[in-house]
Design an enzyme around this catalytic site. Structure first.
Site, PDB file in Angstrom:
ATOM      1  N   GLY A 193      38.585  58.194  28.524  1.00 13.63           N
ATOM      2  CA  GLY A 193      39.368  57.275  29.351  1.00 13.63           C
ATOM      3  C   GLY A 193      38.894  55.839  29.236  1.00 13.63           C
ATOM      4  O   GLY A 193      39.692  54.897  29.179  1.00 13.63           O
ATOM      5  N   LYS A 213      52.366  61.338  24.424  1.00  9.40           N
ATOM      6  CA  LYS A 213      53.391  60.574  25.138  1.00  9.40           C
ATOM      7  C   LYS A 213      53.278  59.066  24.986  1.00  9.40           C
ATOM      8  O   LYS A 213      52.185  58.511  24.962  1.00  9.40           O
ATOM      9  CB  LYS A 213      53.273  60.881  26.632  1.00  9.40           C
ATOM     10  CG  LYS A 213      53.628  62.285  27.013  1.00  9.40           C
ATOM     11  CD  LYS A 213      53.902  62.285  28.493  1.00  9.40           C
ATOM     12  CE  LYS A 213      53.456  63.518  29.199  1.00  9.40           C
ATOM     13  NZ  LYS A 213      52.858  63.179  30.481  1.00  9.40           N
TER      14      LYS A 213
END
Ligand code: ADP
Ligand code: MG
Length: 399
Positions: free
Chosen positions: A379, A200
């Protein structure tokens, strides 16, 4: 502020001192057994340095999500055993995190001995960065070393807060991450090619915006490409497409043009009928995606286009697979790009892979040894590439 100026473990005088080391021992476990101990192995250089320099080593980490409660299921016991095996010396496990047992063990340590605290997330204050807990961590030791890159994007007591109360430095694992990625972002050797993919656009806005300011060529593949196609007026069939990000995609393309950044998106795509590994598939041009078909990989023309742009790079930052590379039928684009990055690396480029799924894909496809650096933090590496200040690095003393 530069991240390249942080004290490292070698800047500390550790002999005879109790050194609290925050590691990332969040190992994969199944039924109480460690299924991958690579995070333990990654921590060894710092631990061994401290042992060799006669420090009294107090290791700590989180493991899983015990949510602030003591839960034997998330005990560090298997990690202590694994560490003992690799170090060839006993690593004693405290019964608690900052309680009586931890203090007693810490005070009994001799030079070169190693202990491990229980799971820091047994303490409710850990994820809240509670100053009281941070002080308790600090009271165990005289020096603090952060080597937990995978948790550096979190401001927790053991990853950040504790550094307010002790002289601090980064460990070797952290230092490598900072050195390679920090140099690439602060002072890249050019040409600098950034390759972005994955599912995305919305996950990667920060990364795209940060890299657009620094790179010479920006390559967009993966599911996020289809939002850019929509911005260019192409139909995208049933491809993943974020309609609320189409304007953003237009802005990003305009920004790239204004900055003179070469902007590449796929010219052809491997499309499938369904989101399934064995779905019927074919290759179509980007302005010719038929109704009912979804883009699941880049096509061969795009592989050639991207490879050509990557081959002569001197700095490559890659985050996000070019397609659903978990599935053999849609892995070709990611393999082609990995080959091109490997070739650039052979020719002297610094190549950096960031992001959890990207690192996994590069490893699974057999390119681990061909890259300069595969970040160990999923992350954390993304936030680093976004140009954000990571609390676990920011808290460390400068040289
Ligand atoms: P990272 O974890 O490295 O940051 P992401 O999580 O952003 O990477 O992207 C990885 C995921 O993107 C993979 O699960 C992959 O299947 C998915 N993906 C890539 N291309 C497509 C596509 N065309 N359509 C749907 N999903 C895709
Ligand atoms: Mg991911």
């Amino acid at each position: 502020m530069s991240v390249l100026n942080k004290k490292t473990v070698e800047d500390l005088d550790v002999a005879g001192k109790k050194v609290l080391v925050r590691c990332d021992f969040n190992v994969k476990m199944e039924n109480g057994v460690i299924t991958s101990d690579k995070r333990v192995v990654a921590a060894l250089p710092t631990v061994k340095y401290l042992i060799e320099h006669n420090a009294r080593v107090i290791l700590c980490s989180h493991l899983g999500r015990p949510k602030g409660q003591v839960n034997p299921e998330f005990s560090m016991k298997p990690v202590a055993q694994c560490l003992s095996k690799y170090l060839g010396q006993e690593v004693k496990l405290a019964d608690d995190v900052v309680g009586e047992s931890a203090h007693a063990l810490a005070d009994s340590l001799k030079d070169g001995e190693v202990m491990l605290l229980e799971n820091v997330r047994f303490e409710a204050g850990e994820t809240k960065n509670d100053p009281e807990l941070s002080k308790s961590f600090a009271s165990l030791a005289e020096l603090y070393v952060n080597d937990a890159f995978g948790s550096a994007h979190r401001a927790h007591s053991s990853t950040a807060g504790v550094a307010d109360y002790l002289p601090s430095a980064v460990g070797y694992l952290m230092q490598t991450e900072i050195d390679v990625m920090g140099k690439a972002l602060e002072n890249p050797v050019r040409p600098f090619v950034a390759i972005l993919g994955g599912a995305k656009v919305s996950d990667k806005i920060g990364v795209i915006e940060n890299l657009i300011d620094k790179c010479d060529t920006l390559i967009i593949g993966g599911g996020m490409a289809y939002t850019f196609f929509a911005a260019l007026g192409h139909t995208v069939g049933t491809s993943i497409c974020e309609t609320d990000k189409i304007d953003l995609a237009k802005e990003l393309m305009a920004k790239a043009e204004a900055k003179g950044v070469k902007f590449l998106i796929p010219v052809d795509n491997r499309v499938g009928l369904e989101y399934k590994p064995d779905t019927e598939h074919k290759v179509v041009d980007s302005d010719d995606i038929p109704d009912g078909w979804m883009g699941l990989d880049i096509g061969a023309k795009t592989e050639a286009l991207f490879s050509e742009a990557i081959k002569n790079a001197k700095t490559v930052v890659w985050n996000g697979p070019m397609g659903v590379s978990e599935w053999e039928n849609f892995a070709s684009g990611t393999i082609a790009v990995a080959k091109a990055v490997a070739e650039a690396t052979d020719n002297g480029a610094v190549s950096i892979i960031g992001g959890g799924d990207s690192a996994a894909a590069v490893k699974k496809l057999g390119f681990s040894d061909k890259m300069t650096h595969i970040s160990t933090g999923g992350g954390a590496s993304l936030e680093f590439l976004e140009g954000k200040e990571l609390p676990g690095i920011a808290c460390i003393d400068e040289k």
